[in-house]
Design a protein around this motif. Structure first.
Motif, PDB file in Angstrom:
ATOM      1  N   HIS A 144      -5.759  10.163  -0.015  1.00 13.22           N
ATOM      2  CA  HIS A 144      -5.552  10.193  -1.467  1.00 13.22           C
ATOM      3  C   HIS A 144      -6.684   9.466  -2.187  1.00 13.22           C
ATOM      4  CE1 HIS A 144      -1.674  12.227  -1.990  1.00 13.22           C
ATOM      5  NE2 HIS A 144      -1.382  11.742  -0.794  1.00 13.22           N
ATOM      6  N   ARG A 145      -7.147   8.363  -1.636  1.00  7.09           N
ATOM      7  CA  ARG A 145      -8.270   7.644  -2.247  1.00  7.09           C
ATOM      8  C   ARG A 145      -9.545   8.479  -2.197  1.00  7.09           C
ATOM      9  NH1 ARG A 145      -8.025   1.239  -0.685  1.00  7.09           N
ATOM     10  NH2 ARG A 145      -5.793   0.903  -0.999  1.00  7.09           N
ATOM     11  N   GLU A 186      -1.267  -0.017  -0.876  1.00  3.21           N
ATOM     12  CA  GLU A 186      -0.126   0.892  -0.875  1.00  3.21           C
ATOM     13  C   GLU A 186       1.029   0.359  -0.024  1.00  3.21           C
ATOM     14  OE1 GLU A 186      -3.777   3.537  -1.594  1.00  3.21           O
ATOM     15  OE2 GLU A 186      -3.299   1.708  -0.480  1.00  3.21           O
ATOM     16  N   ASP A 187       0.709  -0.531   0.904  1.00  6.24           N
ATOM     17  CA  ASP A 187       1.730  -1.169   1.732  1.00  6.24           C
ATOM     18  C   ASP A 187       2.052  -2.582   1.257  1.00  6.24           C
ATOM     19  OD1 ASP A 187       2.591   0.723   3.597  1.00  6.24           O
ATOM     20  OD2 ASP A 187       0.873   0.356   4.912  1.00  6.24           O
ATOM     21  N   THR A 197       0.307   6.578   8.751  1.00  5.18           N
ATOM     22  CA  THR A 197       0.559   6.307   7.354  1.00  5.18           C
ATOM     23  C   THR A 197      -0.741   5.941   6.638  1.00  5.18           C
ATOM     24  OG1 THR A 197       2.789   5.495   7.819  1.00  5.18           O
ATOM     25  CG2 THR A 197       1.832   4.774   5.787  1.00  5.18           C
ATOM     26  N   TYR A 248      -2.900   7.336   2.827  1.00  2.00           N
ATOM     27  CA  TYR A 248      -3.379   6.536   1.696  1.00  2.00           C
ATOM     28  C   TYR A 248      -4.880   6.722   1.497  1.00  2.00           C
ATOM     29  CZ  TYR A 248       1.075   4.050   2.393  1.00  2.00           C
ATOM     30  OH  TYR A 248       2.393   3.715   2.545  1.00  2.00           O
TER      31      TYR A 248
END
Length: 185
Positions: free
Chosen positions: A54-55, A172-173, A47, A51
Motif C-alpha cells: 500500500h505504501r 500500521e501495527d 501482513t 502494508y
C-alpha cells in the motif's frame, strides 16, 4: 509519533526515514524497469508485505498519477512446514480483486530470508491466475536462501547470522517504523 528509543534487546538497522527513502527508491526502480504502470499490479504478502504494498502504491501514484491495483495474499495454507506446526494456523484474508492475466505482478514482502515464504506466495498466486511476470520487492534481504529465489527490488541488504531475528515494525501495527535485529538473551 515521537522518535523511538532503541530498546536494549534490539539493534536499530533502519529508522522511519530510511524505510521511507527505501520505498521511494523501490517505487522508482519498479517504474523504470517496467517502463511505467501499464499492466502493473502489487500483491502484498500478509501482513507486513500488505502494508508495504500500500505504501508503494501511494508512491507510484505520487510519481505517475495513476492508482495501480493492489492485492493481499495469505500464504498460510501454502507453507511447506504446515504439518510440522503444533498449533492450527490462523487464516487471514486473501484478496486479489483483479485479473492477473497479462499483468506484471510485483510480490511485496518485508523480509526475504530462506525463500520459502516467496515460494509459497508464488504457489498461491498461480492458484489465482497466471500473471505475465512475477517480480519481487522486499524491504530487507537478509540472505541465507534455501531456495533459488532472488528479489528484483531490495530496500536494504542486511547480512545476518542464522540465529539472529530481523523484525520490520510498522505504524500500521501500532509501532514506530523501524527495522531491528533482536539480540539474544
Amino acid at each position: 509519533m515521537d522518535k523511538p528509543l532503541e530498546r536494549k534487546d534490539e539493534k536499530l538497522i533502519m529508522d522511519a526515514g530510511d524505510i521511507a527513502r527505501a520505498l521511494t527508491r523501490i517505487a522508482h526502480e519498479i517504474l523504470e524497469r517496467n517502463k511505467g504502470v501499464k499492466d502493473l499490479a502489487l500483491v502484498g504478502i500478509r501482513t507486513g508485505g500488505v502494508y508495504l504494498a500500500h505504501r508503494l502504491a501511494k508512491r507510484v501514484h505520487g510519481i505517475e498519477g495513476v492508482q495501480i491495483p493492489i492485492g493481499e495474499l495469505d500464504i498460510t495454507l501454502y507453507r511447506d512446514d504446515l504439518a510440522l506446526r503444533k498449533n492450527q494456523p490462523i487464516l487471514r484474508k486473501t484478496s486479489v480483486p483483479f485479473d492477473m492475466a497479462n499483468k506484471i505482478v510485483v510480490l511485496v514482502d518485508d523480509v526475504l530470508f530462506t525463500g520459502r515464504t516467496i515460494r509459497a506466495a508464488m504457489d498461491g498466486l498461480m492458484d489465482l491466475g497466471r500473471p505475465e511476470e512475477i517480480q519481487l520487492a522486499v524491504l530487507v534481504d537478509r540472505g541465507h536462501r534455501q531456495l533459488p529465489i532472488k528479489a528484483n527490488y531490495i530496500g536494504k541488504n542486511l547480512p545476518t547470522s542464522r540465529d539472529e531475528q530481523v523484525q520490520v515494525l510498522l505504524e500500521e501495527d501500532g509501532e514506530h517504523d523501524r527495522v531491528v535485529i533482536l539480540k539474544a538473551g
